[in-house]
Design a protein around this motif. Structure first.
Motif, PDB file in Angstrom:
ATOM      1  N   GLN A  78       0.848  -1.192   0.000  1.00 14.02           N
ATOM      2  CA  GLN A  78       0.000   0.000   0.000  1.00 14.02           C
ATOM      3  C   GLN A  78       0.879   1.235   0.000  1.00 14.02           C
ATOM      4  O   GLN A  78       1.868   1.303   0.733  1.00 14.02           O
ATOM      5  CB  GLN A  78      -0.882   0.033   1.237  1.00 14.02           C
ATOM      6  CG  GLN A  78      -1.896  -1.071   1.343  1.00 14.02           C
ATOM      7  CD  GLN A  78      -2.721  -0.930   2.606  1.00 14.02           C
ATOM      8  OE1 GLN A  78      -3.467   0.029   2.771  1.00 14.02           O
ATOM      9  NE2 GLN A  78      -2.597  -1.888   3.498  1.00 14.02           N
ATOM     10  N   ASP A  79       0.520   2.232  -0.814  1.00 15.94           N
ATOM     11  CA  ASP A  79       1.256   3.487  -0.771  1.00 15.94           C
ATOM     12  C   ASP A  79       0.651   4.396   0.306  1.00 15.94           C
ATOM     13  O   ASP A  79      -0.269   4.002   1.026  1.00 15.94           O
ATOM     14  CB  ASP A  79       1.283   4.158  -2.151  1.00 15.94           C
ATOM     15  CG  ASP A  79      -0.106   4.515  -2.682  1.00 15.94           C
ATOM     16  OD1 ASP A  79      -1.024   4.739  -1.853  1.00 15.94           O
ATOM     17  OD2 ASP A  79      -0.278   4.591  -3.910  1.00 15.94           O
ATOM     18  N   LYS A  80       1.173   5.606   0.427  1.00 17.62           N
ATOM     19  CA  LYS A  80       0.727   6.509   1.498  1.00 17.62           C
ATOM     20  C   LYS A  80      -0.736   6.902   1.374  1.00 17.62           C
ATOM     21  O   LYS A  80      -1.357   7.338   2.353  1.00 17.62           O
ATOM     22  CB  LYS A  80       1.604   7.755   1.516  1.00 17.62           C
ATOM     23  CG  LYS A  80       1.524   8.603   0.258  1.00 17.62           C
ATOM     24  CD  LYS A  80       2.446   9.810   0.352  1.00 17.62           C
ATOM     25  CE  LYS A  80       2.353  10.670  -0.916  1.00 17.62           C
ATOM     26  NZ  LYS A  80       3.245  11.847  -0.825  1.00 17.62           N
ATOM     27  N   ASP A  81      -1.303   6.741   0.170  1.00 19.60           N
ATOM     28  CA  ASP A  81      -2.714   7.061  -0.039  1.00 19.60           C
ATOM     29  C   ASP A  81      -3.595   5.814   0.033  1.00 19.60           C
ATOM     30  O   ASP A  81      -4.759   5.852  -0.366  1.00 19.60           O
ATOM     31  CB  ASP A  81      -2.893   7.735  -1.399  1.00 19.60           C
ATOM     32  CG  ASP A  81      -2.155   9.064  -1.480  1.00 19.60           C
ATOM     33  OD1 ASP A  81      -2.219   9.829  -0.496  1.00 19.60           O
ATOM     34  OD2 ASP A  81      -1.490   9.317  -2.503  1.00 19.60           O
ATOM     35  N   ASN A  82      -3.006   4.703   0.514  1.00 18.30           N
ATOM     36  CA  ASN A  82      -3.714   3.421   0.659  1.00 18.30           C
ATOM     37  C   ASN A  82      -4.103   2.789  -0.669  1.00 18.30           C
ATOM     38  O   ASN A  82      -5.004   1.933  -0.712  1.00 18.30           O
ATOM     39  CB  ASN A  82      -4.958   3.560   1.559  1.00 18.30           C
ATOM     40  CG  ASN A  82      -4.592   3.693   3.018  1.00 18.30           C
ATOM     41  OD1 ASN A  82      -3.548   3.219   3.457  1.00 18.30           O
ATOM     42  ND2 ASN A  82      -5.447   4.348   3.778  1.00 18.30           N
ATOM     43  N   LEU A 132       7.088  -0.173  16.168  1.00 20.27           N
ATOM     44  CA  LEU A 132       7.252   0.031  14.727  1.00 20.27           C
ATOM     45  C   LEU A 132       6.184   1.000  14.223  1.00 20.27           C
ATOM     46  O   LEU A 132       5.025   0.943  14.637  1.00 20.27           O
ATOM     47  CB  LEU A 132       7.126  -1.312  13.993  1.00 20.27           C
ATOM     48  CG  LEU A 132       8.175  -2.374  14.344  1.00 20.27           C
ATOM     49  CD1 LEU A 132       7.848  -3.696  13.652  1.00 20.27           C
ATOM     50  CD2 LEU A 132       9.573  -1.897  13.950  1.00 20.27           C
ATOM     51  N   ASP A 133       6.576   1.865  13.305  1.00 19.27           N
ATOM     52  CA  ASP A 133       5.656   2.910  12.825  1.00 19.27           C
ATOM     53  C   ASP A 133       4.393   2.323  12.208  1.00 19.27           C
ATOM     54  O   ASP A 133       3.285   2.816  12.451  1.00 19.27           O
ATOM     55  CB  ASP A 133       6.364   3.813  11.813  1.00 19.27           C
ATOM     56  CG  ASP A 133       7.388   4.728  12.472  1.00 19.27           C
ATOM     57  OD1 ASP A 133       7.303   4.921  13.706  1.00 19.27           O
ATOM     58  OD2 ASP A 133       8.260   5.256  11.755  1.00 19.27           O
ATOM     59  N   PHE A 134       4.550   1.277  11.393  1.00 15.22           N
ATOM     60  CA  PHE A 134       3.362   0.751  10.718  1.00 15.22           C
ATOM     61  C   PHE A 134       2.420   0.071  11.706  1.00 15.22           C
ATOM     62  O   PHE A 134       1.202   0.050  11.507  1.00 15.22           O
ATOM     63  CB  PHE A 134       3.749  -0.189   9.570  1.00 15.22           C
ATOM     64  CG  PHE A 134       4.005  -1.608   9.977  1.00 15.22           C
ATOM     65  CD1 PHE A 134       2.967  -2.522  10.051  1.00 15.22           C
ATOM     66  CD2 PHE A 134       5.286  -2.034  10.278  1.00 15.22           C
ATOM     67  CE1 PHE A 134       3.202  -3.835  10.424  1.00 15.22           C
ATOM     68  CE2 PHE A 134       5.531  -3.340  10.649  1.00 15.22           C
ATOM     69  CZ  PHE A 134       4.482  -4.240  10.731  1.00 15.22           C
ATOM     70  N   VAL A 135       2.971  -0.467  12.812  1.00 16.29           N
ATOM     71  CA  VAL A 135       2.122  -1.074  13.828  1.00 16.29           C
ATOM     72  C   VAL A 135       1.356   0.007  14.584  1.00 16.29           C
ATOM     73  O   VAL A 135       0.158  -0.134  14.867  1.00 16.29           O
ATOM     74  CB  VAL A 135       2.949  -1.941  14.796  1.00 16.29           C
ATOM     75  CG1 VAL A 135       2.058  -2.504  15.905  1.00 16.29           C
ATOM     76  CG2 VAL A 135       3.629  -3.086  14.039  1.00 16.29           C
ATOM     77  N   LYS A 136       2.033   1.125  14.902  1.00 15.48           N
ATOM     78  CA  LYS A 136       1.342   2.248  15.556  1.00 15.48           C
ATOM     79  C   LYS A 136       0.200   2.751  14.675  1.00 15.48           C
ATOM     80  O   LYS A 136      -0.907   3.020  15.162  1.00 15.48           O
ATOM     81  CB  LYS A 136       2.326   3.374  15.827  1.00 15.48           C
ATOM     82  CG  LYS A 136       3.387   3.059  16.882  1.00 15.48           C
ATOM     83  CD  LYS A 136       4.359   4.221  17.023  1.00 15.48           C
ATOM     84  CE  LYS A 136       5.454   3.940  18.030  1.00 15.48           C
ATOM     85  NZ  LYS A 136       6.425   5.062  18.115  1.00 15.48           N
ATOM     86  N   LYS A 137       0.460   2.874  13.389  1.00 16.92           N
ATOM     87  CA  LYS A 137      -0.573   3.341  12.458  1.00 16.92           C
ATOM     88  C   LYS A 137      -1.737   2.341  12.420  1.00 16.92           C
ATOM     89  O   LYS A 137      -2.910   2.736  12.468  1.00 16.92           O
ATOM     90  CB  LYS A 137       0.017   3.512  11.064  1.00 16.92           C
ATOM     91  CG  LYS A 137      -0.993   3.939  10.017  1.00 16.92           C
ATOM     92  CD  LYS A 137      -0.354   4.066   8.635  1.00 16.92           C
ATOM     93  CE  LYS A 137      -1.403   4.414   7.587  1.00 16.92           C
ATOM     94  NZ  LYS A 137      -0.804   4.498   6.226  1.00 16.92           N
ATOM     95  N   TRP A 138      -1.393   1.056  12.367  1.00 17.64           N
ATOM     96  CA  TRP A 138      -2.440   0.042  12.304  1.00 17.64           C
ATOM     97  C   TRP A 138      -3.272   0.050  13.578  1.00 17.64           C
ATOM     98  O   TRP A 138      -4.501  -0.088  13.523  1.00 17.64           O
ATOM     99  CB  TRP A 138      -1.816  -1.332  12.082  1.00 17.64           C
ATOM    100  CG  TRP A 138      -2.849  -2.413  11.976  1.00 17.64           C
ATOM    101  CD1 TRP A 138      -3.557  -2.775  10.861  1.00 17.64           C
ATOM    102  CD2 TRP A 138      -3.330  -3.242  13.036  1.00 17.64           C
ATOM    103  NE1 TRP A 138      -4.437  -3.784  11.166  1.00 17.64           N
ATOM    104  CE2 TRP A 138      -4.316  -4.085  12.493  1.00 17.64           C
ATOM    105  CE3 TRP A 138      -3.000  -3.355  14.389  1.00 17.64           C
ATOM    106  CZ2 TRP A 138      -4.991  -5.029  13.259  1.00 17.64           C
ATOM    107  CZ3 TRP A 138      -3.679  -4.294  15.164  1.00 17.64           C
ATOM    108  CH2 TRP A 138      -4.661  -5.122  14.594  1.00 17.64           C
TER     109      TRP A 138
END
Length: 224
Positions: free
Chosen positions: A33-37, A99-105
């Motif tokens: 996925q890119d930054k715009d999903n 991890l950043d992607f885990v925080k976002k998730w």
């Protein structure tokens, strides 16, 4: 099947008990996925099924790098019990939380209606087992702190794990087989993947079919 780092494996797994044993089918589509999903296809032959022993398969869905760390820990451990798998999932998840992607998730994790959120779990394991009498499927996900969710699988019952489950369930009803042989179920499952792939590129690619039973696990077909 290649191992792809940095790939979300937004997988769909379909399983049922056949006269030959437990059939487990999974697609090979790997995406990012890119930054715009927006979703971009990276591979059609990603590995999502791992044989732990002759009576256990693990299907992974979500972020590849974190899921594979968990699977490696399970393989390395001498204890293959569900309680130990639960403990490994919990311990690893605590390690991943920075991890950043885990925080976002985690900020999005309650939105389980979103296929993108379901498909990007840092850890999502489905364990298929055979104890000589019964086949079972046990799910481990972050939403309930990895408490094992186990169901018994009986002949003809369809189990769906991953994304686009509702669509797959409706398609399976439309494509019922009068006689449920191993070959007919492989063909039915493959046709469901192909229908979903037409509108959802996060599912598709090669379809891998495994059969579990009689103390062994075999990859019986690949639908390209």
């Amino acid at each position: 099947m290649p191992k792809i780092k940095g790939v979300d494996q937004m997988s769909l797994c379909i399983a049922t008990v056949t006269p030959n044993g437990l059939l487990v089918s999974v697609d090979g589509r790997g995406v990012v996925q890119d930054k715009d999903n927006h979703v971009h296809v990276i591979t059609d032959s990603a590995r999502k099924i791992y044989q732990i022993d002759n009576d256990m398969l693990i299907f992974v869905s979500g972020e590849y790098t974190t899921n594979i760390e968990v699977v490696k820990e399970i393989i390395k451990s001498e204890d293959k019990s569900l309680r130990n798998i639960e403990a490994i999932c919990r311990n690893k998840y605590q390690q991943f939380r920075n991890l950043d992607f885990v925080k976002k998730w985690e900020n999005q994790m309650q939105n389980l209606d979103s296929e993108l959120v379901k498909g990007a779990m840092p850890i999502c394991l489905n364990v298929f087992q055979f104890n000589g009498i019964d086949y079972t499927n046990t799910r481990f996900i972050p939403h309930n702190n990895f408490d094992p969710e186990t169901m018994k699988l009986t002949f003809g019952k369809i189990v769906l794990n991953g994304i686009h489950n509702n669509k797959a369930a409706n398609l399976l009803k439309q494509k019922r087989n009068i006689v449920r042989s191993l070959e007919s179920e492989i063909n039915r499952f493959t046709s469901v993947y192909r229908e979903i792939e037409k509108n959802h590129k996060e599912v598709g690619g090669n379809i891998y079919h495994y059969i579990m039973g009689n103390g062994k696990i075999e990859e019986v077909a690949i639908s390209e």
